[in-house]
Design a protein around this motif. Sequence first.
Motif, PDB file in Angstrom:
ATOM      1  N   LYS A   1     -34.984 -76.452  21.530  1.00 58.22           N
ATOM      2  CA  LYS A   1     -34.902 -74.996  21.692  1.00 58.22           C
ATOM      3  C   LYS A   1     -35.997 -74.307  20.897  1.00 58.22           C
ATOM      4  CE  LYS A   1     -31.406 -71.411  22.153  1.00 58.22           C
ATOM      5  NZ  LYS A   1     -31.698 -71.326  23.599  1.00 58.22           N
ATOM      6  N   MET A   2     -36.270 -74.790  19.695  1.00 59.89           N
ATOM      7  CA  MET A   2     -37.357 -74.230  18.888  1.00 59.89           C
ATOM      8  C   MET A   2     -38.686 -74.339  19.620  1.00 59.89           C
ATOM      9  SD  MET A   2     -40.134 -75.282  16.872  1.00 59.89           S
ATOM     10  CE  MET A   2     -39.738 -76.966  16.372  1.00 59.89           C
TER      11      MET A   2
ATOM     12  N   GLU B   1     -38.789 -71.809  22.523  1.00 59.64           N
ATOM     13  CA  GLU B   1     -38.940 -70.420  22.110  1.00 59.64           C
ATOM     14  C   GLU B   1     -40.293 -70.148  21.462  1.00 59.64           C
ATOM     15  OE1 GLU B   1     -35.738 -68.600  19.987  1.00 59.64           O
ATOM     16  OE2 GLU B   1     -34.179 -69.544  21.238  1.00 59.64           O
TER      17      GLU B   1
ATOM     18  N   TRP C   1     -37.272 -73.969  11.522  1.00 60.86           N
ATOM     19  CA  TRP C   1     -38.408 -73.451  12.294  1.00 60.86           C
ATOM     20  C   TRP C   1     -37.943 -72.509  13.400  1.00 60.86           C
ATOM     21  CZ3 TRP C   1     -43.138 -73.387  10.608  1.00 60.86           C
ATOM     22  CH2 TRP C   1     -43.580 -74.373   9.723  1.00 60.86           C
ATOM     23  N   LEU C   2     -36.758 -72.760  13.948  1.00 62.13           N
ATOM     24  CA  LEU C   2     -36.210 -71.854  14.953  1.00 62.13           C
ATOM     25  C   LEU C   2     -35.948 -70.483  14.338  1.00 62.13           C
ATOM     26  CD1 LEU C   2     -35.139 -71.369  17.815  1.00 62.13           C
ATOM     27  CD2 LEU C   2     -32.919 -72.263  17.064  1.00 62.13           C
ATOM     28  N   GLU C   3     -35.406 -70.475  13.122  1.00 67.15           N
ATOM     29  CA  GLU C   3     -35.166 -69.205  12.433  1.00 67.15           C
ATOM     30  C   GLU C   3     -36.477 -68.489  12.128  1.00 67.15           C
ATOM     31  OE1 GLU C   3     -32.876 -70.274   9.013  1.00 67.15           O
ATOM     32  OE2 GLU C   3     -31.089 -70.811  10.199  1.00 67.15           O
TER      33      GLU C   3
ATOM     34  N   THR D   1     -39.194 -68.746  13.825  1.00 69.04           N
ATOM     35  CA  THR D   1     -39.677 -68.257  15.120  1.00 69.04           C
ATOM     36  C   THR D   1     -39.005 -66.949  15.481  1.00 69.04           C
ATOM     37  OG1 THR D   1     -40.114 -70.512  15.900  1.00 69.04           O
ATOM     38  CG2 THR D   1     -39.817 -68.813  17.588  1.00 69.04           C
ATOM     39  N   ARG D   2     -37.706 -66.891  15.303  1.00 67.75           N
ATOM     40  CA  ARG D   2     -36.961 -65.681  15.676  1.00 67.75           C
ATOM     41  C   ARG D   2     -37.260 -64.513  14.737  1.00 67.75           C
ATOM     42  NH1 ARG D   2     -31.239 -68.636  17.486  1.00 67.75           N
ATOM     43  NH2 ARG D   2     -32.065 -69.366  19.517  1.00 67.75           N
TER      44      ARG D   2
ATOM     45  N   GLY E   1     -35.637 -78.567  12.671  1.00 64.05           N
ATOM     46  CA  GLY E   1     -35.636 -77.693  13.838  1.00 64.05           C
ATOM     47  C   GLY E   1     -35.001 -76.344  13.601  1.00 64.05           C
ATOM     48  N   GLN E   2     -33.856 -76.315  12.917  1.00 64.72           N
ATOM     49  CA  GLN E   2     -33.149 -75.049  12.703  1.00 64.72           C
ATOM     50  C   GLN E   2     -33.967 -74.097  11.841  1.00 64.72           C
ATOM     51  OE1 GLN E   2     -30.275 -74.075  14.192  1.00 64.72           O
ATOM     52  NE2 GLN E   2     -30.681 -72.070  13.270  1.00 64.72           N
TER      53      GLN E   2
ATOM     54  N   THR F   1     -31.540 -78.384  18.974  1.00 63.51           N
ATOM     55  CA  THR F   1     -32.153 -77.322  18.186  1.00 63.51           C
ATOM     56  C   THR F   1     -33.670 -77.453  18.178  1.00 63.51           C
ATOM     57  OG1 THR F   1     -30.201 -77.225  16.777  1.00 63.51           O
ATOM     58  CG2 THR F   1     -32.201 -76.178  15.936  1.00 63.51           C
ATOM     59  N   GLN F   2     -34.160 -78.676  18.007  1.00 67.07           N
ATOM     60  CA  GLN F   2     -35.601 -78.895  18.006  1.00 67.07           C
ATOM     61  C   GLN F   2     -36.216 -78.565  19.359  1.00 67.07           C
ATOM     62  OE1 GLN F   2     -35.695 -82.963  16.724  1.00 67.07           O
ATOM     63  NE2 GLN F   2     -35.289 -82.457  14.589  1.00 67.07           N
TER      64      GLN F   2
END
Length: 249
Positions: free
Chosen positions: A143-144, A147, A52-54, A56-57, A49-50, A140-141
């Motif tokens: 939130k990803m 977003e 993929w979140l990065e 995404t951002r 998750g972290q 985190t997942q």
Amino acid sequence: MSSTTKGVDGLQVIGAGFGRTGTKSTQDALDILGYKTHHMVEVIHHNQGQHWLEATRKKGKNVDWTPMLGGYTACVDWPSCAFYKELLAAFPHGKVVLTERDFDSWYKSVTESIYAGSKVFGADSLLALPLRIMLGTFRTQSKMADELIWEGTFHGRFEDKEYARKVYLAHVEEVKRVVPAGQLLVFNVRQGWEPLCKFLEKPIPSQPFPNTNDTKQFQARISRMKMVCAAMWALPVVIGAGVAYYLKK
């Protein structure tokens, strides 16, 4: 948009279709054909998750895909489908499979499955609080997904069906416009093995084309997760009552 591919063996198949367009069945089919295929379930199983979140951002710019896609030879579903252009730039010889589905059928499926799940187990869900405490990556997942999908793709307007229709159809048309015709297969899983195998130059397997992860299966998982969360909330109460009873003896 530049991306880093060091350590990634090389994606041969890039899925561009949104989730709930038959992506889980397609993952299973590609695995049968000999690929190692990434899907949202891999994000959950491998705590990605972290990363993929990065990505995404960063909007796919200057992303090292190794932590998410290293060792995989194919990818489908969210989150990777949101980065199909970046992945195709990183793997220019990759073949793109655009899984698609009638919009109304797709919208109903998403509404009753992953969107419903996001409401129950989203990053700010009180019901899911025990899971977030025990499983640090769960928030985190969630939130990803918020977003990338509900905010990043549907701009907080997924419940507006006509707006979601415009986003969905625009994505389909964009893929058809961006990907060279010889590298693109527009695919409905109801077509079965023949078009997929022809496109990938693979022999047709003897076993039936997979049919997995339908809405009822997804809803059953949501129900089980609700039960787990409810039990986790109830546990401190039961323990507290037991302690109180013991102290009174």
